[in-house]
Design a protein around this motif. Structure first.
Motif, PDB file in Angstrom:
ATOM      1  N   PHE A   1       6.032  -8.140   2.908  1.00  0.00           N
ATOM      2  CA  PHE A   1       4.999  -7.599   2.933  1.00  0.00           C
ATOM      3  C   PHE A   1       4.580  -9.123   3.360  1.00  0.00           C
ATOM      4  CE2 PHE A   1       5.079  -4.457  -0.206  1.00  0.00           C
ATOM      5  CZ  PHE A   1       5.419  -3.390   0.416  1.00  0.00           C
ATOM      6  N   THR A   2       4.762  -9.169   4.894  1.00  0.00           N
ATOM      7  CA  THR A   2       3.965 -10.064   5.793  1.00  0.00           C
ATOM      8  C   THR A   2       2.340 -10.187   6.386  1.00  0.00           C
ATOM      9  OG1 THR A   2       5.429  -9.648   7.686  1.00  0.00           O
ATOM     10  CG2 THR A   2       6.559 -11.084   6.053  1.00  0.00           C
ATOM     11  N   GLN A   3       2.738  -9.100   7.573  1.00  0.00           N
ATOM     12  CA  GLN A   3       1.444  -8.663   8.035  1.00  0.00           C
ATOM     13  C   GLN A   3       0.389  -7.929   7.321  1.00  0.00           C
ATOM     14  OE1 GLN A   3       1.583  -9.425  11.164  1.00  0.00           O
ATOM     15  NE2 GLN A   3       3.232 -10.549  10.706  1.00  0.00           N
ATOM     16  N   THR A   4       0.822  -6.593   7.455  1.00  0.00           N
ATOM     17  CA  THR A   4      -0.431  -5.736   6.998  1.00  0.00           C
ATOM     18  C   THR A   4      -0.398  -5.612   5.565  1.00  0.00           C
ATOM     19  OG1 THR A   4      -0.932  -4.660   8.371  1.00  0.00           O
ATOM     20  CG2 THR A   4      -1.810  -3.847   7.344  1.00  0.00           C
ATOM     21  N   LEU A   5      -1.368  -5.957   4.325  1.00  0.00           N
ATOM     22  CA  LEU A   5      -0.378  -6.101   3.057  1.00  0.00           C
ATOM     23  C   LEU A   5      -1.754  -5.372   2.332  1.00  0.00           C
ATOM     24  CD1 LEU A   5      -1.452 -10.069   2.430  1.00  0.00           C
ATOM     25  CD2 LEU A   5       0.850  -8.991   2.763  1.00  0.00           C
ATOM     26  N   PRO A   6      -0.867  -4.510   1.957  1.00  0.00           N
ATOM     27  CA  PRO A   6      -1.144  -3.510   0.233  1.00  0.00           C
ATOM     28  C   PRO A   6      -2.410  -3.959  -0.430  1.00  0.00           C
ATOM     29  CG  PRO A   6       0.964  -3.545   0.108  1.00  0.00           C
ATOM     30  CD  PRO A   6       0.729  -4.462   1.668  1.00  0.00           C
ATOM     31  N   THR A   7      -3.101  -3.501  -1.174  1.00  0.00           N
ATOM     32  CA  THR A   7      -3.894  -3.570  -2.453  1.00  0.00           C
ATOM     33  C   THR A   7      -2.501  -3.457  -2.949  1.00  0.00           C
ATOM     34  OG1 THR A   7      -4.031  -1.772  -3.410  1.00  0.00           O
ATOM     35  CG2 THR A   7      -6.306  -2.633  -2.076  1.00  0.00           C
ATOM     36  N   ARG A   8      -2.965  -5.110  -4.484  1.00  0.00           N
ATOM     37  CA  ARG A   8      -1.332  -4.918  -5.118  1.00  0.00           C
ATOM     38  C   ARG A   8      -2.789  -4.963  -6.485  1.00  0.00           C
ATOM     39  NH1 ARG A   8       2.394  -9.250  -4.825  1.00  0.00           N
ATOM     40  NH2 ARG A   8       0.811 -10.666  -6.500  1.00  0.00           N
ATOM     41  N   ALA A   9      -1.499  -4.733  -7.909  1.00  0.00           N
ATOM     42  CA  ALA A   9      -2.106  -5.158  -8.802  1.00  0.00           C
ATOM     43  C   ALA A   9      -0.668  -5.681  -9.693  1.00  0.00           C
ATOM     44  CB  ALA A   9      -2.663  -4.418  -9.982  1.00  0.00           C
TER      45      ALA A   9
ATOM     46  N   SER B   1       8.615   7.879   4.935  1.00  0.00           N
ATOM     47  CA  SER B   1       7.347   6.900   4.859  1.00  0.00           C
ATOM     48  C   SER B   1       7.970   5.457   5.204  1.00  0.00           C
ATOM     49  CB  SER B   1       6.593   6.802   4.430  1.00  0.00           C
ATOM     50  OG  SER B   1       5.200   6.012   3.671  1.00  0.00           O
ATOM     51  N   ALA B   2       7.609   4.999   5.484  1.00  0.00           N
ATOM     52  CA  ALA B   2       7.918   3.440   5.272  1.00  0.00           C
ATOM     53  C   ALA B   2       7.146   2.339   4.827  1.00  0.00           C
ATOM     54  CB  ALA B   2       8.105   3.359   7.254  1.00  0.00           C
ATOM     55  N   LEU B   3       7.490   0.791   5.175  1.00  0.00           N
ATOM     56  CA  LEU B   3       6.828   0.017   3.906  1.00  0.00           C
ATOM     57  C   LEU B   3       5.839  -0.516   4.619  1.00  0.00           C
ATOM     58  CD1 LEU B   3       9.866  -2.728   3.473  1.00  0.00           C
ATOM     59  CD2 LEU B   3       8.054  -1.495   1.747  1.00  0.00           C
ATOM     60  N   ALA B   4       5.722  -0.279   6.135  1.00  0.00           N
ATOM     61  CA  ALA B   4       4.342  -0.056   6.840  1.00  0.00           C
ATOM     62  C   ALA B   4       2.990   0.588   6.615  1.00  0.00           C
ATOM     63  CB  ALA B   4       4.316  -0.270   8.316  1.00  0.00           C
ATOM     64  N   ASP B   5       3.588   1.733   5.599  1.00  0.00           N
ATOM     65  CA  ASP B   5       2.473   2.874   5.342  1.00  0.00           C
ATOM     66  C   ASP B   5       2.593   2.747   3.943  1.00  0.00           C
ATOM     67  OD1 ASP B   5       2.934   4.017   7.765  1.00  0.00           O
ATOM     68  OD2 ASP B   5       4.868   4.842   7.267  1.00  0.00           O
ATOM     69  N   VAL B   6       2.886   1.372   3.168  1.00  0.00           N
ATOM     70  CA  VAL B   6       1.975   1.151   1.612  1.00  0.00           C
ATOM     71  C   VAL B   6       0.768   0.493   1.893  1.00  0.00           C
ATOM     72  CG1 VAL B   6       3.142   0.103  -0.286  1.00  0.00           C
ATOM     73  CG2 VAL B   6       4.694   0.443   1.799  1.00  0.00           C
ATOM     74  N   THR B   7      -0.191   1.325   0.986  1.00  0.00           N
ATOM     75  CA  THR B   7      -1.083   1.093   1.245  1.00  0.00           C
ATOM     76  C   THR B   7      -1.990   0.515  -0.177  1.00  0.00           C
ATOM     77  OG1 THR B   7      -2.050   3.177   0.064  1.00  0.00           O
ATOM     78  CG2 THR B   7      -2.374   2.479   2.527  1.00  0.00           C
ATOM     79  N   GLN B   8      -1.106   0.674  -1.420  1.00  0.00           N
ATOM     80  CA  GLN B   8      -0.677   0.079  -2.909  1.00  0.00           C
ATOM     81  C   GLN B   8       0.318   0.186  -3.664  1.00  0.00           C
ATOM     82  OE1 GLN B   8      -0.723   2.139  -6.034  1.00  0.00           O
ATOM     83  NE2 GLN B   8      -1.915  -0.207  -6.800  1.00  0.00           N
ATOM     84  N   VAL B   9       0.693  -1.324  -4.162  1.00  0.00           N
ATOM     85  CA  VAL B   9       1.886  -1.684  -5.077  1.00  0.00           C
ATOM     86  C   VAL B   9       0.975  -2.366  -6.015  1.00  0.00           C
ATOM     87  CG1 VAL B   9       3.606  -3.522  -4.824  1.00  0.00           C
ATOM     88  CG2 VAL B   9       2.530  -2.618  -3.166  1.00  0.00           C
ATOM     89  N   THR B  10       1.831  -1.679  -7.131  1.00  0.00           N
ATOM     90  CA  THR B  10       1.937  -2.225  -8.722  1.00  0.00           C
ATOM     91  C   THR B  10       2.943  -2.776  -9.082  1.00  0.00           C
ATOM     92  OG1 THR B  10       0.257   0.045  -8.997  1.00  0.00           O
ATOM     93  CG2 THR B  10       1.306  -1.230 -11.120  1.00  0.00           C
TER      94      THR B  10
END
Length: 127
Positions: free
Chosen positions: A96-104, A67-76
């Motif tokens: 994370f500059t373009q497609t931003l994952p969800t984050r908590a 996988s890659a950072l571009a595939d990340v959908t969620q970050v905690t």
């Protein structure tokens, strides 16, 4: 359920957890701290240094799992000190500059000497 344990020498490891686990097209990355796997030492004493290294460690596990950072959908993000939020965001926003994952963002529970941040991720891929 077909579970694949992901392991790489390019990120810190422990006998107490898997660095990553892939189930189908979902890759779960354990909470990574700012330890440089080459030296076994913290990458620095600032929140920026440790955030940068924690993100590199996560990225190494993502790559090991296909996988890659571009595939990340969620970050905690877990912070030892809430006052480090702005500094963590400075470095996080470099990755994370373009497609931003969800984050908590929450407070890190245990007090671990020198550890300022722990970051975990979930990625979804087509594979």
């Amino acid at each position: 359920m077909n579970r694949q344990i992901i392991r790489t020498d390019n990120a810190p490891s422990s006998p107490l957890y898997s660095q990553g686990v892939r189930v189908g097209s979902i890759l779960y990355v354990s909470g990574m701290v700012g330890i440089d796997p080459a030296t076994g030492e913290l990458a620095g004493s600032s929140i920026q240094d440790q955030t940068r290294q924690a993100l590199r460690n996560c990225e190494a596990i993502l790559h090991a799992g296909g996988s890659a950072l571009a595939d990340v959908t969620q970050v905690t993000v877990l912070l030892a000190q809430p006052d480090d939020f702005v500094g963590m965001n400075e470095t996080y926003s470099e990755v994370f500059t373009q497609t931003l994952p969800t984050r908590a963002v929450a407070r890190l529970g245990p007090e671990l000497e020198g550890i300022l941040v722990s970051i975990m991720m979930t990625a979804h891929t087509a594979n």
